[in-house]
Motif scaffolding. Structure first.
Motif, PDB file in Angstrom:
ATOM      1  N   GLY A 251      44.161  38.592  51.601  1.00  0.00           N
ATOM      2  CA  GLY A 251      45.480  38.221  51.105  1.00  0.00           C
ATOM      3  C   GLY A 251      45.608  38.232  49.602  1.00  0.00           C
ATOM      4  O   GLY A 251      46.694  37.971  49.073  1.00  0.00           O
ATOM      5  N   GLY A 252      44.530  38.522  48.879  1.00  0.00           N
ATOM      6  CA  GLY A 252      44.595  38.654  47.427  1.00  0.00           C
ATOM      7  C   GLY A 252      44.593  40.115  47.027  1.00  0.00           C
ATOM      8  O   GLY A 252      44.337  41.000  47.852  1.00  0.00           O
ATOM      9  N   VAL A 253      44.900  40.396  45.762  1.00  0.00           N
ATOM     10  CA  VAL A 253      44.857  41.770  45.283  1.00  0.00           C
ATOM     11  C   VAL A 253      43.702  41.935  44.318  1.00  0.00           C
ATOM     12  O   VAL A 253      43.237  40.971  43.704  1.00  0.00           O
ATOM     13  N   ALA A 254      43.233  43.170  44.180  1.00  0.00           N
ATOM     14  CA  ALA A 254      42.108  43.466  43.300  1.00  0.00           C
ATOM     15  C   ALA A 254      42.332  44.815  42.631  1.00  0.00           C
ATOM     16  O   ALA A 254      43.227  45.581  43.005  1.00  0.00           O
ATOM     17  N   THR A 255      41.503  45.121  41.653  1.00  0.00           N
ATOM     18  CA  THR A 255      41.624  46.381  40.924  1.00  0.00           C
ATOM     19  C   THR A 255      41.115  47.536  41.774  1.00  0.00           C
ATOM     20  O   THR A 255      40.370  47.352  42.740  1.00  0.00           O
ATOM     21  N   VAL A 256      41.499  48.739  41.375  1.00  0.00           N
ATOM     22  CA  VAL A 256      41.023  49.949  42.050  1.00  0.00           C
ATOM     23  C   VAL A 256      39.499  50.029  41.963  1.00  0.00           C
ATOM     24  O   VAL A 256      38.817  50.372  42.934  1.00  0.00           O
ATOM     25  N   GLN A 497      42.797  38.030  43.355  1.00  0.00           N
ATOM     26  CA  GLN A 497      41.796  37.150  43.971  1.00  0.00           C
ATOM     27  C   GLN A 497      40.473  37.870  44.195  1.00  0.00           C
ATOM     28  O   GLN A 497      40.431  39.029  44.590  1.00  0.00           O
ATOM     29  N   TYR A 498      39.377  37.146  43.940  1.00  0.00           N
ATOM     30  CA  TYR A 498      38.023  37.641  44.197  1.00  0.00           C
ATOM     31  C   TYR A 498      37.216  36.533  44.866  1.00  0.00           C
ATOM     32  O   TYR A 498      37.473  35.344  44.672  1.00  0.00           O
ATOM     33  N   GLU A 499      36.210  36.953  45.635  1.00  0.00           N
ATOM     34  CA  GLU A 499      35.304  35.995  46.271  1.00  0.00           C
ATOM     35  C   GLU A 499      33.875  36.483  46.114  1.00  0.00           C
ATOM     36  O   GLU A 499      33.615  37.681  46.079  1.00  0.00           O
ATOM     37  N   THR A 500      32.956  35.523  46.033  1.00  0.00           N
ATOM     38  CA  THR A 500      31.542  35.877  45.992  1.00  0.00           C
ATOM     39  C   THR A 500      30.741  34.772  46.681  1.00  0.00           C
ATOM     40  O   THR A 500      31.187  33.620  46.753  1.00  0.00           O
ATOM     41  N   THR A 501      29.575  35.139  47.216  1.00  0.00           N
ATOM     42  CA  THR A 501      28.796  34.201  48.028  1.00  0.00           C
ATOM     43  C   THR A 501      27.318  34.223  47.643  1.00  0.00           C
ATOM     44  O   THR A 501      26.827  35.171  47.030  1.00  0.00           O
ATOM     45  N   ARG A 502      26.629  33.169  48.041  1.00  0.00           N
ATOM     46  CA  ARG A 502      25.167  33.102  47.900  1.00  0.00           C
ATOM     47  C   ARG A 502      24.628  32.176  48.979  1.00  0.00           C
ATOM     48  O   ARG A 502      25.156  31.076  49.186  1.00  0.00           O
ATOM     49  N   SER A 503      23.605  32.612  49.683  1.00  0.00           N
ATOM     50  CA  SER A 503      23.036  31.800  50.756  1.00  0.00           C
ATOM     51  C   SER A 503      22.060  30.764  50.203  1.00  0.00           C
ATOM     52  O   SER A 503      21.300  31.034  49.270  1.00  0.00           O
ATOM     53  N   ARG A 535      38.394  37.937  33.955  1.00  0.00           N
ATOM     54  CA  ARG A 535      38.527  38.250  32.537  1.00  0.00           C
ATOM     55  C   ARG A 535      38.716  39.751  32.334  1.00  0.00           C
ATOM     56  O   ARG A 535      39.531  40.180  31.497  1.00  0.00           O
ATOM     57  N   ASP A 536      37.989  40.567  33.110  1.00  0.00           N
ATOM     58  CA  ASP A 536      38.143  42.026  33.015  1.00  0.00           C
ATOM     59  C   ASP A 536      39.548  42.472  33.394  1.00  0.00           C
ATOM     60  O   ASP A 536      40.008  43.532  32.959  1.00  0.00           O
ATOM     61  N   ASP A 537      40.237  41.672  34.213  1.00  0.00           N
ATOM     62  CA  ASP A 537      41.605  41.985  34.606  1.00  0.00           C
ATOM     63  C   ASP A 537      42.638  41.440  33.623  1.00  0.00           C
ATOM     64  O   ASP A 537      43.840  41.492  33.880  1.00  0.00           O
TER      65      ASP A 537
END
Length: 697
Positions: A251-256, A497-503, A535-537
């Protein structure tokens, strides 16, 4: 700042253009549709962008942002025409992608297909084992990576003409050094190949789902990369310097650039826009409990939103094309039911509708493009619920005789029915198919549709709305102001929107100082990664919003639920809050919790987003005493669900104003869709232009 939302569907490509007071033409909202071009979606996208600018009399150089919902990756996964993929994996685990989890789709049937075995994304001959081993729980290296084996494997894959390579090693979510080094070797030996590591795509435990998700990323990667980069260059060559953003499955948008690296994140790009758009328009009138039904040309996408919240699917339920894909997706289901769904009689005399679709070419029989099979659109034309001379405002002329002929030849005559009975049967079957899907997304999960409004949109949605609402006992029908382009409108209401994970596997109740430090450090690293992307966006720090989540389970459970992590410095009191949040989530999802049971942390997740400007839909004027008469177009006979024919007035929906009440039977006509108000129902226009259709008391 002029913005365009572009949503590609199976039949049509929908566009919406929003301008502001700072643009040369002033503030306004413009809508447009063009036929989709399945052979190359960018052709229809570019045609639509140029035509909507011309329609609005806007210089294309004034466009600053284009948000795109695409089905490129989705279509590849469903049609099975992705890249030739090679895989480097830990020795002894070559067949993980084949074995899966021994799940039987149909427990009591011997006749079923599992796509990960019958149509693997990575052929067994291209899955090459490598000597290396990392150990749990903290990622110690037991056996170093054999780089000579990696080089030999890459040479073999290169000789076979492999286009994409994935690296999936055991326990790489604890230590990604082996995967990263193998990736460097692949890029050195196969420059230009699409290469990705499992720890980059989905950095979590469960090797089968991690490998499958990474394989899907590579399978759709080259074609998605080519499409997005080609579209970007087409825009530049056309003199359009706008930023291009892509809708993601969450549901979020991101860069190409981000979507080219992880195309697996846009597998449900198209349907996600519809849910976001439906949510936006419902919120304008304060509707919190809605069931969205996005009915296009080929499919129906259904999602249930409780208390105004868009639900994210549990990763254990995330499948695309039959393959597990462990990435965040809006909770929805898709079935093959749309305006182009083909009706047929099988060899045993069974009457079916869908999932096969006529698409845009050749399309329904009435399109007169060579299609000879009857569709749902043809049934609506025969019954008078779609007017052949008013489709797309008269831009698409239909031939009703072809509809009647196709239904007679393929359905009515073989079953001994009249054309009218066969057409009613087509609608009854497709509505029942959609009703079953709605129940599986609501009733089967403990949601009572009687407390919800049904929100149909898409080009084919509103004409089916009342019948679906009656079938599932929804309390009313709620149609957005521009139903045919709601998904495109949703693209202009979503956030970056961006997401990142770590176990991190540990018991939270008795968490050690060492694991507390790890948890703190991992969260910092995840936050830094998300902040860097925003920040890059060009997002300023004060506009960044970070959400920290812990995916937890009771000790011994198989899957996790999300719990909130308090903001600020992580303390032991904060960990207690995480445990409390998990108990509440379990209570909400399952109706009970075990407050004395051990809670185990499995994955840390950080979501970062930046608020975007929301689509400013114009308010509707208050209705006057003569406005209904002014909106009247003409009347024609229409067959209702009871089989009775009624002389039914047609009204131009855009001429109807706030507070206006329309008594059924009636058809409300607009360029992008047609809304049906059956006998015994009435409709009312809200101040935001939404249409509320309910049964007369």
């Amino acid at each position: 700042m002029a913005r365009i939302g572009v949503d590609v569907g199976g039949t049509n490509t929908d566009l919406i253009l929003e301008t502001t007071d700072k643009d040369s033409i002033g503030k306004g909202v413009f809508e447009h549709k063009v036929a989709s071009t399945p052979e190359d979606q960018s052709i229809g996208v570019m045609r639509g962008i140029l035509e909507i600018c011309e329609k609005a009399k806007l210089d294309k150089k004034e466009i600053e942002l284009i948000v795109h919902g695409t089905t490129v990756a989705t279509n590849i996964s469903i049609e099975g025409n992705g890249a030739e993929v090679g895989m480097l994996t830990t020795k002894g685990f070559r067949d993980i992608l084949h074995i899966g989890r021994h799940k039987r789709p149909h427990n009591f049937s011997l006749h079923f297909d599992v796509p990960w075995q019958s149509a693997p994304m990575v052929k067994r001959r291209n899955r090459i084992p490598i000597n290396e081993r990392i150990l749990p729980p903290h990622g110690e290296i037991e056996r170093p990576l054999d780089e000579q084996e990696v080089r030999a494997a890459v040479a073999t894959l290169k000789e076979r003409g492999v286009q994409a390579v994935i690296i999936g090693f055991l326990f790489s979510f604890l230590n990604r050094s082996h995967e990263q080094r193998a990736k460097e070797i692949v890029q050195e030996m196969m420059p230009g190949a699409f290469v990705c590591c499992s720890s980059e795509v989905v950095d979590v435990m469960r090797e089968y789902e991690r490998f499958s998700t990474t394989a899907m990323n590579a399978y759709v990667g080259p074609a998605t990369y080519n499409y997005l980069t080609h579209l970007s260059s087409e825009l530049r060559e056309s003199g359009i310097g706008a930023d291009l953003r892509i809708m993601q499955s969450n549901g979020g948008v991101a860069t190409v650039e981000s979507c080219c690296e992880r195309p697996v994140n846009i597998l449900m790009s198209g349907p996600a826009g519809g849910v976001i758009g439906g949510h936006h328009f419902a919120q304008l009138d304060g509707e919190q409990n809605i069931i969205t039904v996005d009915i296009g040309g080929t499919s129906a996408d259904i999602s249930t939103l409780s208390e105004g919240e868009i639900q994210i699917m549990n990763p254990r339920d995330s499948y695309v094309g039959g393959y597990p894909v462990m990435v965040p997706m809006i909770d929805m289901i898709t079935i093959g039911a749309g305006g182009g769904s083909i009706a047929y009689v099988d060899e045993a005399g069974g009457f079916h509708v869908g999932p096969r679709s006529a698409g845009s070419v050749p399309g329904p029989a009435c399109y007169n493009r060579g299609g000879t099979e009857p569709t749902v659109t043809d049934a609506n034309v025969v019954l008078g619920r779609l007017d052949p001379d008013e489709m797309l405002g008269g831009d698409l002329n239909l031939d009703p005789e072809l509809s009647a002929w196709a239904i007679k030849e393929k359905i009515a005559d073989p079953l001994g029915l009249t054309v009218k009975e066969a057409a009613l049967g087509i609608l009854k079957i497709v509505n029942n198919n959609m009703a079953l899907a709605i129940r599986s997304n609501s009733v089967a999960r403990g949601v009572d549709p009687r407390d919800f409004v049904l929100m149909p949109f898409g080009g084919a949605g509103p004409v089916h709305g009342p019948a679906l609402a009656e079938e599932v006992n929804a309390k009313a029908v709620f149609v957005p102001p521009a139903p045919g382009i709601t998904a495109a409108a949703g693209l202009l209401t979503t956030n970056l929107q961006y997401e990142t994970t770590r176990s991190l596997l540990c018991d939270l109740d008795t968490i050690s100082d060492e694991n507390m430090t790890r948890m703190h450090d991992y969260l910092e690293l995840l936050e830094e990664e998300i902040i860097g992307k925003l920040r890059d966006d060009g997002v300023e720090p004060e506009n960044m919003r970070l959400t920290r989540l812990a995916e937890c389970r009771y000790y011994g459970q198989g899957f996790e639920l999300r719990a909130d992590i308090p903001a600020g410095e992580l303390t032991r009191e904060g960990v207690k809050e995480v445990i409390k949040s998990f108990h509440q989530a379990h209570e909400t999802d399952y109706g009970y919790c075990f407050e004395n049971a051990v809670v185990e942390l499995v994955t840390l997740r950080v979501i970062g987003n930046a608020e975007s400007r929301k689509l400013a839909w114009p308010l509707s004027e208050e209705a006057g005493p003569d406005d209904l008469a002014k909106a009247f177009m003409y009347e024609r006979p229409t067959v209702c669900d009871d089989g009775q024919e009624h002389m039914t007035p047609r009204y131009r929906r855009k001429s109807l104003k706030a507070g206006q009440r329309i008594v059924g039977p009636a058809l409300l006509m607009q360029h992008d869709s047609t809304s049906f108000v059956p006998p015994g129902w009435s409709a009312k226009i809200t101040k935001h232009g939404n249409l509320f259709i309910s049964k007369d008391q």
